[in-house]
Write a protein that holds these residues in place. Sequence first.
Motif, short mmCIF file in Angstrom:
data_model
loop_
_atom_site.label_atom_id
_atom_site.label_comp_id
_atom_site.label_asym_id
_atom_site.label_seq_id
_atom_site.Cartn_x
_atom_site.Cartn_y
_atom_site.Cartn_z
N CYS A 3 37.02 -20.96 30.52
CA CYS A 3 36.97 -21.14 31.97
C CYS A 3 38.33 -21.64 32.46
O CYS A 3 38.85 -22.63 31.95
N CYS A 29 35.46 -25.95 33.36
CA CYS A 29 34.16 -26.58 33.63
C CYS A 29 33.42 -26.83 32.32
O CYS A 29 32.47 -27.61 32.28
N CYS A 43 33.76 -16.97 34.60
CA CYS A 43 33.12 -17.93 33.71
C CYS A 43 31.60 -17.83 33.86
O CYS A 43 31.09 -17.93 34.97
N TYR A 60 29.47 -19.95 33.14
CA TYR A 60 28.87 -21.26 33.44
C TYR A 60 29.00 -21.61 34.92
O TYR A 60 28.05 -22.06 35.55
N CYS A 61 30.21 -21.42 35.50
CA CYS A 61 30.41 -21.85 36.89
C CYS A 61 30.74 -20.70 37.83
O CYS A 61 30.79 -20.89 39.05
#
Length: 289
Positions: A136, A140, A173, A175-176
């Motif tokens: 990322c 993050c 990313c 995740y975020c």
Amino acid sequence: MSDLDFLFEKLESADKVLVGAGAGLSAAAGLSYFDTAVFDKYYPDVRRLGYRCQYELVGIRDDEWSVGRKWAWWATHVNYVRYIFPAAELYSKLLGLLDGKDYFVVTSNADRQFVRNGIDENRLFEFQGNYDNMGCAGRCTPHTWYNKPYLDRILERLDHEKFECPDDALPRCPYCGGLAEMCFRGEDYKERRERYVDFVESCEDRRLCIIELGVGFNTPGVIRWPFERITYQLPQSHLFRINSGYKELRNDRGDNDIPPEIEDRATFIGTDAAEVIERLCEMKEKRDK
Ligand SMILES: [Zn+2]
């Protein structure tokens, strides 16, 4: 006794073998960052921008290119180095020479040639990471992930005219949702580094054969200088510095910059790594007969 015979003898009688592989080893295996014919063939969009070889793109600065163009570059470059260029037989031969020995390899090459040729990964430390990871950009998460599916998608969507990855194809990313970035050091980097340190520490009072292959001066702090220090500190070690380049740096003994403190336990061999490995394989075959 020739230097090569001496190297073979040291390698055969060693308790431990430490190998350092630099860009010169991959160049000897055919992966040269100065090859303009390869560049014309596999990097035609980049060629049109005025660049002539991969080396000219090493360390391109963040402010020089847009995010889209940077991703276009990474997808093109990693695809060539990691997937189009084959697993090189030279690496396989080198691993054959180390077979059955207690060895460790440290490399500055990110091209994964050792892994592709089946090295036990517990015996490998890629000092400058490798081309397989993505992370990322906003950090993050400490996690990294395999980048190939993302790079493939960029290649599918690439705007060849502008040499740019379109905005909606930029890797993100998971995740975020923010932008991703190439991440050379995977999550296990620290662990692998520790294995390298452990190996070196285990070499005290052992016959250690240190072989440095094609290591230049781009990043001497990665292999070259540490290997000199290890040689200096471990009196039972012997360093073989194999490098066909930097001829202008050779001193009157023909050595390539071997410090005087270790000159009685260091041998410079100014021959191409490919030729040295071939010759060692021949010697091994002859001995095994
Ligand atoms: Zn993120």
